[in-house]
Design a protein around this motif. Structure first.
Motif, PDB file in Angstrom:
ATOM      1  N   LEU A  59       0.825  -1.213   0.000  1.00 47.60           N
ATOM      2  CA  LEU A  59       0.000   0.000   0.000  1.00 47.60           C
ATOM      3  C   LEU A  59       0.859   1.264   0.000  1.00 47.60           C
ATOM      4  O   LEU A  59       0.509   2.264  -0.636  1.00 47.60           O
ATOM      5  CB  LEU A  59      -0.942  -0.015   1.201  1.00 47.60           C
ATOM      6  N   THR A  60       1.990   1.223   0.677  1.00 50.81           N
ATOM      7  CA  THR A  60       2.912   2.365   0.655  1.00 50.81           C
ATOM      8  C   THR A  60       3.487   2.560  -0.744  1.00 50.81           C
ATOM      9  O   THR A  60       3.580   3.691  -1.237  1.00 50.81           O
ATOM     10  CB  THR A  60       4.040   2.152   1.682  1.00 50.81           C
ATOM     11  N   GLY A  69      -2.100   8.619  -3.075  1.00 51.07           N
ATOM     12  CA  GLY A  69      -1.757   8.955  -1.698  1.00 51.07           C
ATOM     13  C   GLY A  69      -2.910   8.762  -0.735  1.00 51.07           C
ATOM     14  O   GLY A  69      -2.781   8.099   0.287  1.00 51.07           O
ATOM     15  N   VAL A  70      -4.047   9.342  -1.050  1.00 51.71           N
ATOM     16  CA  VAL A  70      -5.208   9.258  -0.152  1.00 51.71           C
ATOM     17  C   VAL A  70      -5.765   7.839  -0.132  1.00 51.71           C
ATOM     18  O   VAL A  70      -6.113   7.310   0.931  1.00 51.71           O
ATOM     19  CB  VAL A  70      -6.290  10.276  -0.579  1.00 51.71           C
ATOM     20  N   THR A  71      -5.829   7.206  -1.278  1.00 52.34           N
ATOM     21  CA  THR A  71      -6.363   5.847  -1.353  1.00 52.34           C
ATOM     22  C   THR A  71      -5.472   4.864  -0.613  1.00 52.34           C
ATOM     23  O   THR A  71      -5.955   3.999   0.112  1.00 52.34           O
ATOM     24  CB  THR A  71      -6.510   5.409  -2.823  1.00 52.34           C
ATOM     25  N   LEU A  75      -6.639   2.680   2.613  1.00 49.71           N
ATOM     26  CA  LEU A  75      -6.549   1.220   2.643  1.00 49.71           C
ATOM     27  C   LEU A  75      -5.667   0.740   3.797  1.00 49.71           C
ATOM     28  O   LEU A  75      -5.959  -0.265   4.444  1.00 49.71           O
ATOM     29  CB  LEU A  75      -6.024   0.692   1.310  1.00 49.71           C
ATOM     30  N   SER A  76      -4.599   1.480   4.079  1.00 55.27           N
ATOM     31  CA  SER A  76      -3.746   1.153   5.212  1.00 55.27           C
ATOM     32  C   SER A  76      -4.521   1.299   6.528  1.00 55.27           C
ATOM     33  O   SER A  76      -4.375   0.486   7.441  1.00 55.27           O
ATOM     34  CB  SER A  76      -2.519   2.054   5.211  1.00 55.27           C
ATOM     35  N   PHE A  77      -5.339   2.333   6.614  1.00 56.35           N
ATOM     36  CA  PHE A  77      -6.195   2.523   7.782  1.00 56.35           C
ATOM     37  C   PHE A  77      -7.168   1.360   7.940  1.00 56.35           C
ATOM     38  O   PHE A  77      -7.410   0.881   9.056  1.00 56.35           O
ATOM     39  CB  PHE A  77      -6.962   3.849   7.650  1.00 56.35           C
ATOM     40  N   LEU A  78      -7.727   0.875   6.840  1.00 54.48           N
ATOM     41  CA  LEU A  78      -8.670  -0.255   6.905  1.00 54.48           C
ATOM     42  C   LEU A  78      -7.984  -1.541   7.361  1.00 54.48           C
ATOM     43  O   LEU A  78      -8.578  -2.334   8.105  1.00 54.48           O
ATOM     44  CB  LEU A  78      -9.342  -0.456   5.544  1.00 54.48           C
ATOM     45  N   VAL A  79      -6.750  -1.760   6.953  1.00 55.98           N
ATOM     46  CA  VAL A  79      -5.999  -2.935   7.416  1.00 55.98           C
ATOM     47  C   VAL A  79      -5.772  -2.836   8.923  1.00 55.98           C
ATOM     48  O   VAL A  79      -5.964  -3.799   9.667  1.00 55.98           O
ATOM     49  CB  VAL A  79      -4.667  -3.077   6.646  1.00 55.98           C
ATOM     50  N   SER A  80      -5.382  -1.662   9.384  1.00 50.17           N
ATOM     51  CA  SER A  80      -5.171  -1.464  10.822  1.00 50.17           C
ATOM     52  C   SER A  80      -6.473  -1.642  11.592  1.00 50.17           C
ATOM     53  O   SER A  80      -6.488  -2.244  12.670  1.00 50.17           O
ATOM     54  CB  SER A  80      -4.611  -0.070  11.092  1.00 50.17           C
TER      55      SER A  80
END
Length: 163
Positions: A59-60, A69-71, A75-80
């Motif tokens: 994702l990075t 960048g925002v997407t 997606l990283s937030f959703l994994v966390s």
């Protein structure tokens, strides 16, 4: 009050099972949300930690290389968020794969109170299990049969008893 799932180890005596039992709090884990790979490594969830780390790297890279960048951040937030919500379920699944058995569920304000409730509820049952295999059943009398009721059954008819 929090709910804890009690997992007991696969082998060993009843006493060691209650001493080595693991209580897993059911609910959201803030630390798992903030640092998912580290939380998973701490709880020895190696495969899940490797997958989470690989997804974070992907994702990075997606955010930097492709310009999402925002997407990528979302997606990283959703994994966390997923690891924070389902971290305890991942721990329980890993323990089940290792052969641990689920004893039950206890409730408590904190881990200490839940452990006390588990130990007070588990001890009598575990002592019975430990004592029963060694009991001498050869001298026990069969239970007495109840006396046959004399008189009408259901108050309407008299059924003759067998003599």
């Amino acid at each position: 009050m929090a709910i804890y799932v009690v997992m007991e180890p696969p082998l060993g005596s009843a006493r060691s099972a209650t001493e080595r039992a693991v209580l897993v709090r059911d609910g959201f884990s803030l630390l798992a949300f903030l640092v998912p790979p580290l939380w998973l490594l701490w709880h020895r969830l190696w495969i899940e930690a490797a997958l989470t780390f690989a997804i974070a790297l992907a994702l990075t890279a997606l955010a930097e290389v492709a310009g999402f960048g925002v997407t990528g951040s979302l997606l990283s937030f959703l994994v966390s968020l997923y690891v924070g919500l389902e971290g305890s379920a991942l721990r329980l699944a890993a323990l089940r794969r290792r052969g641990w058995r689920e004893w039950g569920v206890v409730e408590g304000r904190n881990m200490g109170e839940a452990e006390i409730r588990y130990l007070t509820e588990a001890e009598p049952a575990e002592v019975e299990k430990a004592v029963l295999p060694f009991a001498d059943t050869s001298r026990q009398q069969p239970p007495a049969t109840p006396a046959r009721q004399q008189g009408p059954a259901l108050g309407l008819f008299h059924y003759p008893g067998k003599a």
